[in-house]
Design an enzyme around this catalytic site. Structure first.
Site, PDB file in Angstrom:
ATOM      1  N   SER A 174     -63.193  44.789   5.119  1.00 17.00           N
ATOM      2  CA  SER A 174     -62.519  45.715   4.219  1.00 17.00           C
ATOM      3  C   SER A 174     -63.532  46.555   3.442  1.00 17.00           C
ATOM      4  O   SER A 174     -64.313  47.286   4.019  1.00 17.00           O
ATOM      5  CB  SER A 174     -61.574  44.941   3.301  1.00 17.00           C
ATOM      6  OG  SER A 174     -60.763  45.803   2.554  1.00 17.00           O
ATOM      7  N   ASP A 326     -60.388  52.977   2.641  1.00 15.60           N
ATOM      8  CA  ASP A 326     -61.537  52.077   2.787  1.00 15.60           C
ATOM      9  C   ASP A 326     -61.872  51.913   4.268  1.00 15.60           C
ATOM     10  O   ASP A 326     -61.189  52.470   5.135  1.00 15.60           O
ATOM     11  CB  ASP A 326     -61.260  50.747   2.086  1.00 15.60           C
ATOM     12  CG  ASP A 326     -60.118  49.967   2.703  1.00 15.60           C
ATOM     13  OD1 ASP A 326     -59.318  50.574   3.451  1.00 15.60           O
ATOM     14  OD2 ASP A 326     -60.012  48.762   2.443  1.00 15.60           O
ATOM     15  N   ASP A 328     -61.431  49.866   6.696  1.00 14.27           N
ATOM     16  CA  ASP A 328     -60.426  49.489   7.693  1.00 14.27           C
ATOM     17  C   ASP A 328     -59.083  50.169   7.440  1.00 14.27           C
ATOM     18  O   ASP A 328     -58.087  49.826   8.063  1.00 14.27           O
ATOM     19  CB  ASP A 328     -60.267  47.973   7.780  1.00 14.27           C
ATOM     20  CG  ASP A 328     -59.697  47.352   6.513  1.00 14.27           C
ATOM     21  OD1 ASP A 328     -60.021  47.852   5.425  1.00 14.27           O
ATOM     22  OD2 ASP A 328     -58.952  46.357   6.611  1.00 14.27           O
ATOM     23  N   ASP A 330     -56.769  50.236   5.092  1.00 14.85           N
ATOM     24  CA  ASP A 330     -55.532  49.639   4.577  1.00 14.85           C
ATOM     25  C   ASP A 330     -55.357  49.910   3.081  1.00 14.85           C
ATOM     26  O   ASP A 330     -54.323  49.558   2.512  1.00 14.85           O
ATOM     27  CB  ASP A 330     -55.454  48.144   4.881  1.00 14.85           C
ATOM     28  CG  ASP A 330     -56.571  47.329   4.251  1.00 14.85           C
ATOM     29  OD1 ASP A 330     -57.494  47.916   3.649  1.00 14.85           O
ATOM     30  OD2 ASP A 330     -56.518  46.086   4.363  1.00 14.85           O
TER      31      ASP A 330
END
Length: 610
Positions: A174, A326, A328, A330
């Site tokens: 993340s 961010d 990834d 999400d």
């Protein structure tokens, strides 16, 4: 160099001596001995022994002082080639093997073919770890649907559901620093694993002896790995775009993926929704696990600093809004002009504020369409602003807001309450979801909705900050703050435990001059009145979270250990009633002073008790 038995004994003696001299913690020494003597770690024995011979005690203690746990976001940590407390082939392999063994055992003699979806982000070794996980699944007879190229976490959640998989794996850390990586483990719902599956998987991970891996190329040749990247790309954009609302689209958007995967999800989705003026911010466009052009090399849209350069660019080039996801994709971060003048001052919105404006936008649109009823609901966590609850109530819908931290609990609630009546889910750490297509937060769909709101506000000559100000006047001024108390290493873990114990056993009597009226302890499921000492049961949920309610309604502090990083998070909430919130400058000044006093008192308490 391969170590002989006599060499290993000498190394073990050195470990014992280092522990006796305080150079290694007791737990690190125990775990190092396991890695030096047990067959399951034989592939790492020589490198572990070399570290001991070279007296790399600090590196060894950091890598071995504990066994890296599963937290709210899966198994996450710093990459290092050896160590039980590091992300490496062994700890990632154990995670995938434990999951594979549990899935096979859970389904027993079922004739249904088993399957797993796997995706990965731009971090160092993410592709390597994804292939390793795929090889382990294939060796267990589980077919792998592989997103081959950098893709977003919500796309993985969707792929699990779309392909009717039994589980899923996302390789990402993340918004953590470049040194870190992780696996997020998903169940067949598309949500991260929940009880009872999480504990059962952890038990198998921790007892894993042998990691069985089929070479990736062989698995591909035998049809046990199937590439589905293009299929999911098209299907994801199609289903996520169905969450759009009609309205103006004349808005100039600057988007930054912060060196992550987001452009592959966000840009096509915005195009599908009719946005033609979208530019990817050049300095952040490169896909790189080093995150080279963001301050501190930390690609976290919660950090205001990542917006500084994009704001300068946006002011000079007539952009109306900046969106950031961010690595990834999400989570969503937002910056917007303070007024309708895009060349003037800009400001960021924090996660609570973004959630509030999105809740008002989505609920307002649904109300105008006549598609809301008292059975519809929004979801938030316990540490997310109560402004969201008040907005939901103003639209006549329910708010399920007593959830522990972690979007998996929002996903669980969607399925418990019924997804057909779900409207919007939000958590303070910049996670948002609408629709039923996924069971995890989605930065791409949040970008789409925020763009729609920005276009509507521009058409009305209103800034996003002015829109938020109207919500404050209507529902009371809310101001929140997050304090991160970092406590690294074995000593840090002990300090975290001492501090949480102090909150339970001897909490502060007042904060910022306001008496503490109640302690809500979600580990012991009790709420205690501090004046009378009377305790009442809280019921579910149960977790390591403490909330200290102050005597002034709407003001409270929450404390919990992070599930993914070595820190305790202190969430501070303040509010003024509506009659004291009409002059926003005065309200802002009053609550800023209160927040500063609360932070000072909380830091002093933490210093004295950790």
């Amino acid at each position: 160099m391969t170590s002989s038995d006599s060499d290993i004994q000498n190394v073990l003696d050195d470990v014992t001596k280092a522990a006796a001299e305080g150079k290694l913690s007791k737990t690190a020494a125990e775990n190092i001995r396991c890695w030096l003597t047990e067959d399951r770690y034989s592939g790492y024995r020589d490198e572990t022994a070399a570290h001991v011979r070279e007296e790399k005690w600090q590196a060894l203690d950091d890598a071995f002082w504990t066994i890296i746990p599963f937290g709210t976001g899966g198994r996450r940590g710093r990459m290092y080639p050896i160590g039980s407390n590091a992300i490496n082939d062994r700890t990632i392999g154990e995670s995938a093997q434990g999951l594979a063994d549990y899935v096979v055992a859970y389904h027993g003699d079922s004739v249904k073919p088993l399957s797993c979806a796997i995706a990965y982000d731009t971090r160092h070794k993410s592709r390597h770890f994804a292939e390793l996980c795929a090889g382990i699944m294939a060796a267990a007879g589980i077919k792998v649907y592989f997103l081959d190229d950098y893709r977003a976490t919500p796309q993985l959640s969707y792929a699990v559901r779309y392909k009717s998989c039994d589980c899923g794996i996302m390789v990402t850390a993340s918004h953590n620093p470049p040194s870190d990586n992780a696996v997020k483990v998903y169940w067949s719902s598309g949500a991260q694993v929940l009880p009872p599956h999480d504990k059962a998987i952890i038990d198998r991970v921790m007892s894993c002896q042998e990691i069985r891996v089929m070479p990736f190329d062989k698995a591909m040749a035998e049809g046990l790995v199937e590439i589905i990247t293009d299929e999911i790309d098209k299907a994801f954009v199609e289903v996520a775009s169905q969450c759009a609302f009609p309205g103006p689209r004349d808005v100039k958007i600057l988007y930054t993926p912060l060196h992550g995967v987001g452009a592959e999800a966000v840009v096509p989705l915005l195009a599908k929704d009719g946005f033609e003026q979208v530019e990817v911010y050049g300095p952040h466009e490169e896909k790189s696990g080093d995150f080279p052009n963001v301050p501190g090399h930390v690609s976290n849209p919660e950090n205001q600093a990542v917006f500084e350069k994009p704001i300068e660019y946006a002011q000079s080039n007539g952009f109306d809004v900046i969106l950031a996801t961010d690595p990834d994709c999400d989570r969503l971060g937002v910056a917007a002009p303070l007024t309708a003048d895009t060349s003037g001052p800009w400001g960021t919105l924090n996660g609570n504020q973004i959630g509030a404006v999105l809740a008002e936008y989505v609920l307002g649109k649904r109300a105008a369409q006549g598609t809301l009823s008292p059975e519809h609901y929004v979801i938030k966590t316990l540490v997310t602003t109560e402004l969201t609850r008040r907005i939901a109530q103003s639209h006549g819908v329910r708010c399920v807001g007593d959830l522990l931290v972690g979007f998996k609990y929002i996903a669980e609630t969607m399925d418990k309450e019924g997804p057909d009546k779900f409207v919007f889910g939000t958590e303070e750490s910049h996670g948002y979801l609408v629709g039923q297509y996924a069971r995890d937060k989605d930065g791409a769909v949040a970008c789409m909705l925020l763009s729609e709101l920005a276009a509507e506000l521009k058409a009305n000559g209103v800034s996003m900050h002015e829109y938020l100000a109207d919500l404050y006047r209507q529902h009371g001024y809310h101001k929140e703050y997050l304090i991160n108390l970092f406590m690294e290493g074995s000593e840090g873990m002990a300090a975290m435990q001492r501090l949480m114990r102090a909150f339970r056993e001897s909490p502060p009597k007042s904060l910022a001059g306001i008496p503490v009226s109640r302690i809500r302890d979600y580990l012991n499921s009790t709420a205690t009145d501090t004046a009378t000492g009377e305790s009442t049961p809280l019921g579910d949920p149960v977790g390591n979270l403490i909330i200290m309610d102050l005597a002034e309604e709407g003001n409270y502090v929450a404390a919990r250990p992070s599930g993914t990083e070595p820190k305790i998070k202190l969430y501070v909430f303040t509010r003024l009633p509506t009659d004291r919130s009409q002059d926003l400058d005065a309200a802002e000044a009053e609550l800023t002073a209160r927040l500063e006093a609360l932070e000072a008192d909380m830091r002093a308490f933490a210093k004295a008790n950790s």
